[in-house]
Design a protein around this motif. Structure first.
Motif, short mmCIF file in Angstrom:
data_model
loop_
_atom_site.label_atom_id
_atom_site.label_comp_id
_atom_site.label_asym_id
_atom_site.label_seq_id
_atom_site.Cartn_x
_atom_site.Cartn_y
_atom_site.Cartn_z
N ILE A 29 0.84 -1.19 0.00
CA ILE A 29 0.00 0.00 0.00
C ILE A 29 0.88 1.25 0.00
CG2 ILE A 29 -1.91 -1.20 1.12
CD1 ILE A 29 -1.15 0.29 3.71
N SER A 30 0.27 2.35 -0.33
CA SER A 30 0.97 3.63 -0.41
C SER A 30 1.53 4.05 0.94
CB SER A 30 -0.02 4.69 -0.91
OG SER A 30 0.49 5.98 -0.74
N LEU A 31 2.58 4.86 0.90
CA LEU A 31 3.14 5.43 2.13
C LEU A 31 2.19 6.42 2.79
CD1 LEU A 31 6.81 6.03 0.96
CD2 LEU A 31 6.01 4.36 2.63
N PHE A 32 1.14 6.80 2.05
CA PHE A 32 0.20 7.80 2.55
C PHE A 32 -1.19 7.20 2.80
CE2 PHE A 32 3.30 9.80 -0.27
CZ PHE A 32 3.94 10.61 0.66
N ALA A 33 -1.27 5.86 2.98
CA ALA A 33 -2.57 5.22 3.15
C ALA A 33 -2.49 4.11 4.20
CB ALA A 33 -3.02 4.64 1.82
N THR A 34 -3.65 3.69 4.66
CA THR A 34 -3.74 2.58 5.60
C THR A 34 -4.49 1.40 4.99
OG1 THR A 34 -5.74 3.53 6.56
CG2 THR A 34 -3.62 4.05 7.64
N SER A 35 -4.71 1.43 3.66
CA SER A 35 -5.36 0.34 2.96
C SER A 35 -5.18 0.55 1.46
CB SER A 35 -6.84 0.25 3.31
OG SER A 35 -7.41 -0.89 2.70
N GLY A 36 -5.77 -0.33 0.69
CA GLY A 36 -5.76 -0.24 -0.76
C GLY A 36 -6.88 -1.12 -1.29
N HIS A 37 -7.08 -1.10 -2.61
CA HIS A 37 -8.18 -1.84 -3.21
C HIS A 37 -7.72 -2.44 -4.52
CE1 HIS A 37 -12.35 -2.40 -4.75
NE2 HIS A 37 -12.64 -2.48 -3.46
N LEU A 38 -8.05 -3.71 -4.77
CA LEU A 38 -7.71 -4.37 -6.03
C LEU A 38 -8.95 -5.03 -6.62
CD1 LEU A 38 -4.31 -6.13 -5.22
CD2 LEU A 38 -4.66 -4.14 -6.69
N PHE A 39 -9.03 -4.99 -7.94
CA PHE A 39 -10.08 -5.66 -8.70
C PHE A 39 -9.38 -6.45 -9.79
CE2 PHE A 39 -12.98 -5.92 -12.30
CZ PHE A 39 -14.16 -6.33 -11.70
N VAL A 40 -9.74 -7.72 -9.94
CA VAL A 40 -9.15 -8.58 -10.97
C VAL A 40 -10.27 -9.17 -11.81
CG1 VAL A 40 -7.73 -10.60 -11.44
CG2 VAL A 40 -7.23 -9.17 -9.46
N GLU A 41 -10.18 -9.00 -13.11
CA GLU A 41 -11.14 -9.61 -14.03
C GLU A 41 -10.42 -10.69 -14.83
OE1 GLU A 41 -14.25 -8.69 -17.67
OE2 GLU A 41 -12.91 -7.10 -17.01
N MET A 42 -11.01 -11.89 -14.89
CA MET A 42 -10.48 -12.98 -15.70
C MET A 42 -11.25 -13.00 -17.02
SD MET A 42 -10.39 -17.13 -14.99
CE MET A 42 -9.68 -16.94 -13.36
N GLN A 43 -10.49 -12.98 -18.13
CA GLN A 43 -11.10 -13.02 -19.45
C GLN A 43 -10.49 -14.16 -20.26
OE1 GLN A 43 -10.57 -9.29 -21.49
NE2 GLN A 43 -11.67 -8.11 -19.94
N ARG A 44 -11.26 -14.64 -21.23
CA ARG A 44 -10.71 -15.59 -22.19
C ARG A 44 -9.81 -14.80 -23.13
NH1 ARG A 44 -15.17 -19.05 -24.93
NH2 ARG A 44 -15.56 -17.09 -25.99
N SER A 45 -8.59 -15.28 -23.33
CA SER A 45 -7.59 -14.50 -24.07
C SER A 45 -7.98 -14.23 -25.52
CB SER A 45 -6.23 -15.21 -24.03
OG SER A 45 -5.72 -15.21 -22.73
N ALA B 179 -12.73 -10.95 -9.19
CA ALA B 179 -12.47 -10.94 -7.74
C ALA B 179 -12.20 -9.50 -7.34
CB ALA B 179 -11.26 -11.81 -7.41
N VAL B 180 -12.56 -9.17 -6.12
CA VAL B 180 -12.38 -7.80 -5.63
C VAL B 180 -11.94 -7.88 -4.17
CG1 VAL B 180 -14.82 -7.55 -4.98
CG2 VAL B 180 -13.46 -5.52 -5.50
N MET B 181 -11.05 -6.95 -3.76
CA MET B 181 -10.60 -6.98 -2.38
C MET B 181 -10.22 -5.60 -1.87
SD MET B 181 -7.62 -9.14 -0.49
CE MET B 181 -8.75 -10.46 -0.04
N LEU C 224 -5.94 -6.25 -13.98
CA LEU C 224 -5.90 -5.69 -12.63
C LEU C 224 -6.14 -4.21 -12.68
CD1 LEU C 224 -3.97 -8.28 -12.65
CD2 LEU C 224 -3.05 -7.32 -10.57
N SER C 225 -7.02 -3.75 -11.81
CA SER C 225 -7.29 -2.33 -11.67
C SER C 225 -7.68 -2.07 -10.22
CB SER C 225 -8.41 -1.89 -12.63
OG SER C 225 -9.59 -2.60 -12.38
N ASP D 115 -19.21 -2.65 -10.91
CA ASP D 115 -19.88 -1.60 -10.16
C ASP D 115 -19.29 -1.45 -8.77
OD1 ASP D 115 -20.77 -4.02 -9.31
OD2 ASP D 115 -22.87 -3.49 -9.21
N TYR D 116 -18.04 -1.85 -8.60
CA TYR D 116 -17.39 -1.75 -7.30
C TYR D 116 -16.71 -0.40 -7.15
CZ TYR D 116 -18.16 -6.73 -7.18
OH TYR D 116 -18.75 -7.96 -7.19
N VAL D 117 -16.91 0.22 -6.02
CA VAL D 117 -16.29 1.49 -5.71
C VAL D 117 -15.52 1.30 -4.41
CG1 VAL D 117 -16.67 3.92 -5.18
CG2 VAL D 117 -18.15 2.75 -6.83
N PRO D 118 -14.21 1.56 -4.41
CA PRO D 118 -13.46 1.40 -3.16
C PRO D 118 -13.88 2.40 -2.11
CG PRO D 118 -12.05 2.30 -4.90
CD PRO D 118 -13.39 2.03 -5.51
#
Length: 181
Positions: free
Chosen positions: A58-74, A83-85, A128-129, A134-137
């Protein structure tokens, strides 16, 4: 299936060092990066809740972070799952923890339930983003996250081998197209 997850499921573990990586390792609100993994040699049925464990700082200026992963057929970008976290929940559970600014965690992400087939000669890509669909961190989790794109980050695919005889066919429905061969 008489049980779920299926008793005969097998786990296919793919280290991200086996995949090509495109983009920055810094995942922020305006950036997206992705892994393109090797094509499968056989038809691969992915079931259940695959996992993605990735090292995230996580950033030096934060106490958390957020990740979103989408799996697609290549081959065509078809959405297979996501997945979202919020990284405050990197270890699971119902109680998030306040992270130390700049700390590194293993984000133990789990995809929402899937039952998809990736044909032989095709593969999967992971995008990865910071957010997607429709997820908002939460406001505390909007700072950029730096990921590690190497063997320490692992995609776990829960797979089963099924033939057309094993598949449920609703009454009055013709055979599945892939079973007509």
């Amino acid at each position: 299936e008489s049980t779920y997850p299926p008793e005969d499921q097998e786990w296919m573990m793919i280290g991200m060092d086996q995949c090509d990586y495109f983009g920055s390792t810094v995942i922020g609100s305006n950036s997206q990066s992705h892994f393109v993994c090797p094509d499968f040699l056989n038809d691969t049925r992915i079931v259940g809740t695959p996992t993605f464990h990735i090292e995230a700082q996580i950033s030096l200026f934060a106490t958390s972070g957020h990740l979103f992963v989408e799996m697609q057929r290549s081959s065509d970008g078809l959405h297979l799952g996501h997945a979202v976290m919020d990284l405050r929940f990197h270890s699971g559970g119902n109680e998030g923890e306040i992270l130390t600014p700049g700390s590194t965690v293993i984000a133990k992400m789990e995809f929402f339930g899937m039952d998809v087939i990736v044909p032989a000669g095709d593969g999967i890509s992971l995008f990865l983003s910071q957010t997607g669909e429709d997820y908002v961190p939460s406001p505390v989790s909007t700072a950029p996250v730096t990921i590690t794109a190497d063997a320490s980050s692992i995609l776990g695919l829960s797979t089963v081998d099924r033939t057309c005889v094993d598949l449920f066919l609703p009454p009055m429905m013709e055979n599945y197209p892939f079973c007509n061969n």
